[in-house]
Design a protein around this motif. Structure first.
Motif, PDB file in Angstrom:
ATOM      1  N   PRO A 194       4.393  11.830   0.842  1.00  0.00           N
ATOM      2  CA  PRO A 194       3.710  10.890   1.739  1.00  0.00           C
ATOM      3  C   PRO A 194       3.242  11.553   3.030  1.00  0.00           C
ATOM      4  O   PRO A 194       4.009  12.261   3.695  1.00  0.00           O
ATOM      5  N   GLY A 195       1.961  11.339   3.331  1.00  0.00           N
ATOM      6  CA  GLY A 195       1.371  11.888   4.547  1.00  0.00           C
ATOM      7  C   GLY A 195       0.525  13.113   4.318  1.00  0.00           C
ATOM      8  O   GLY A 195      -0.277  13.483   5.182  1.00  0.00           O
ATOM      9  N   GLY A 204       0.798  -1.206   0.000  1.00  0.00           N
ATOM     10  CA  GLY A 204       0.000   0.000   0.000  1.00  0.00           C
ATOM     11  C   GLY A 204       0.837   1.265   0.000  1.00  0.00           C
ATOM     12  O   GLY A 204       1.968   1.271   0.487  1.00  0.00           O
ATOM     13  N   GLY A 205       0.290   2.326  -0.589  1.00  0.00           N
ATOM     14  CA  GLY A 205       0.989   3.595  -0.622  1.00  0.00           C
ATOM     15  C   GLY A 205       2.053   3.698  -1.690  1.00  0.00           C
ATOM     16  O   GLY A 205       2.794   4.687  -1.723  1.00  0.00           O
ATOM     17  N   TYR A 217      -0.816  13.157  -5.147  1.00  0.00           N
ATOM     18  CA  TYR A 217      -0.210  14.038  -4.156  1.00  0.00           C
ATOM     19  C   TYR A 217       0.403  13.245  -3.003  1.00  0.00           C
ATOM     20  O   TYR A 217       1.436  13.642  -2.446  1.00  0.00           O
ATOM     21  N   GLU A 218      -0.225  12.121  -2.657  1.00  0.00           N
ATOM     22  CA  GLU A 218       0.320  11.276  -1.594  1.00  0.00           C
ATOM     23  C   GLU A 218       1.634  10.636  -2.031  1.00  0.00           C
ATOM     24  O   GLU A 218       2.565  10.506  -1.220  1.00  0.00           O
ATOM     25  N   LEU A 219       1.724  10.226  -3.290  1.00  0.00           N
ATOM     26  CA  LEU A 219       2.976   9.663  -3.804  1.00  0.00           C
ATOM     27  C   LEU A 219       4.087  10.713  -3.817  1.00  0.00           C
ATOM     28  O   LEU A 219       5.250  10.404  -3.535  1.00  0.00           O
ATOM     29  N   GLN A 220       3.719  11.948  -4.160  1.00  0.00           N
ATOM     30  CA  GLN A 220       4.715  13.015  -4.221  1.00  0.00           C
ATOM     31  C   GLN A 220       5.178  13.440  -2.825  1.00  0.00           C
ATOM     32  O   GLN A 220       6.352  13.769  -2.627  1.00  0.00           O
TER      33      GLN A 220
END
Length: 531
Positions: free
Chosen positions: A389-390, A139-140, A384-387
């Motif tokens: 994280p968090g 995941g992620g 945006y999460e891949l670029q």
């Protein structure tokens, strides 16, 4: 419409009683809602326990049956659409609404607050925590993007829409508009039990349970809206995000529902639906242009390819029971519960359409449009999460699903303009849900295509009150559990539609073919129109 004198008389007789409220159905369905409200005021903990226990029981005993029902219904509908029976016209008249308005009304009747809420949240949650059907993918990561979208497409795609207004609408429109039976859920009993079943006690019980199920399915999105709007108001204006704010939002929704309930179908549902779809297209285009458009398009193609490749496997997946209960069976219970009333609503607005038009619109066009919408919002969040994280996941962990939409929008340029417009879209969508479903509920209780405003207002207000109670009990999880249990009795009514739909289509095909073969004037008109 070519119907015999006997049937015309039955229709006329039905119209004479149309203005009368069926107080037994109103009493059973409305009484059950009132009992829930009163019980919550007396002992809210006991009500919470009942909601949780009923959810677990429903998932355990009916989960696999629901999966099969959803899958087989879609396959049967697809076969009908692309067979010779697809040419059958459901009521020989000119369509009441244009193609765009018709599809918009169908789409908005279900999507509404539910899809606006989950379109951002669900893909993100599957991306961060890979679903069991794709166990082994971390995941992620970028590898988790396509599986997250594929599962989201499953839950809001072909199977979801296929249960609404495909085979059940065919049965309902034939029985109501050619046989003169009521345009109510009870008429779905006709292929199995005949007119005695339709007009007997079982018919009234079917109407009552169908009303309760669709009320539960509408109450959920109202609650989702309150959670999402409360978070959005905090992000935009610094207003406290808590239960009191959520209740105030629901009170505002109640006012909207009241005003919509006293308007006509054309002024209410049609206007709101057109506005919602056009605004959604505009906002989607803005997100694509200002946000990660290339990533979203690539993700759509990869996700849809994986969804198509694994369609049968993930549709019938039975691995992790806890996960399936929280996700797939939550949705299937929600959509099955909507089934009979959605069939009534679609039958009401689909006069003059062919079986092929109906099925392609409901079970193919609308699901694809829904999947695109999920990819625009959910795909942007994953980008945006891949670029970074968090940046999205931290808000989800801290606040819950309701944080997804506005956290994602906040990352897009010109978000100070986009966010308030998305807030407007959320309100407008849920207003459409309340308008459409209270209209249909009132139509079932009143037996009239222009039903009692009193009944519409009653249900609009009661659904808002129950949404506030469920938020008090346990937020999103309580809303989900309330929705699922209501589908148990409704599924029993929809199972016979799997064979009743094709049988009805065959009868109508033979009848219309015979009429065309024996009507020289009709053949001349057809040839003339081709020339």
């Amino acid at each position: 419409m070519l119907i015999g004198g006997k049937i015309v008389d039955k229709v006329d007789a039905g119209k004479k009683q149309a203005k009368k409220i069926d107080w037994l159905i109103f009493g059973i369905s409305g009484g059950a809602i009132l009992l829930f409200v009163l019980s919550s005021l007396i002992n809210i903990d006991a009500v919470s326990t009942f909601v949780n226990v009923s959810f677990a029981w429903s998932v355990k005993w009916f989960g696999s049956l629901w999966q099969l029902l959803m899958f087989i219904t879609f396959v049967v509908a697809l076969v009908l659409a692309f067979s010779k029976y697809g040419s059958v016209r459901l009521v020989k008249t000119k369509p009441e609404f244009s193609n765009f308005k018709w599809v918009a009304m169908i789409m908005c009747a279900l999507l509404s607050g539910g899809a606006v809420f989950w379109s951002a949240a669900e893909p993100m949650l599957h991306f961060l925590n890979t679903p069991p059907a794709y166990a082994g993918i971390k995941g992620g990561t970028e590898a988790a993007v396509a599986p997250a979208l594929a599962i989201s497409y499953l839950h809001w795609g072909y199977l979801a829409w296929g249960i609404f207004g495909t085979v059940s609408s065919i049965v309902l429109m034939h029985a109501a508009y050619e046989k003169g039976l009521p345009l109510k859920p009870r008429t779905l009993l006709y292929p199995v039990l005949g007119e005695k079943g339709v007009y007997g006690p079982l018919g009234k019980i079917t109407d009552a349970f169908s009303i309760l199920a669709v009320a539960a399915g509408t109450i959920g999105p109202i609650g989702f809206l309150a959670l999402q709007m409360s978070f959005g108001l905090k992000e935009l204006f610094g207003i406290s995000d808590g239960y009191s704010t959520q209740v105030m939002i629901i009170m505002g929704v109640a006012v909207i529902h009241f005003l919509a309930a006293i308007s006509s179908l054309e002024k209410g549902i049609q206007v709101l639906s057109n506005f919602n779809i056009k605004l959604s297209i505009l906002l989607g285009a803005c997100v694509l242009v200002l946000g990660p458009g290339g990533f979203v398009i690539d993700s759509l193609m990869n996700g849809f390819g994986l969804y198509t490749q694994d369609f049968v496997r993930i549709s019938l997946f039975r691995g992790d029971n806890n996960w399936i209960g929280s996700w797939t069976l939550f949705y299937w219970g929600w959509f099955i519960g909507y089934g009979p009333l959605m069939a009534v609503f679609i039958a009401r607005i689909s006069k003059g359409r062919t079986i092929r038009e109906l099925i392609i619109a409901v079970a193919i066009i609308v699901p694809i449009a829904t999947n695109i919408w999920f990819t625009v919002l959910g795909g942007s969040g994953m980008f945006y999460e891949l670029q970074n994280p968090g940046i999205i996941s931290n808000a989800l962990k801290a606040t819950g699903e309701q944080a997804a939409l506005f956290t994602i929008i906040r990352q897009i340029p010109l978000n100070s303009i986009l966010a308030p417009v998305f807030l407007l879209l959320v309100v407008s969508f849920i207003a459409t849900t309340g308008t459409g479903m209270t209209y249909t509920i009132a139509m079932v209780i009143s037996g009239d295509e222009t039903p009692s405003n009193f009944v519409r207002v009653f249900w609009a207000i009661m659904m808002d009150i129950v949404a506030a109670i469920l938020l008090k009990i346990g937020g999103v999880s309580a809303l989900q559990r309330w929705i699922v249990f209501s589908a148990v009795p409704v599924a029993i009514v929809l199972i016979p539609m799997i064979w009743a739909g094709p049988m009805t289509a065959m009868k109508m095909y033979k009848k219309q073919k015979l009429e065309n073969d024996t009507s020289p004037s009709l053949k001349e008109d057809t040839l003339g129109s081709k020339v």
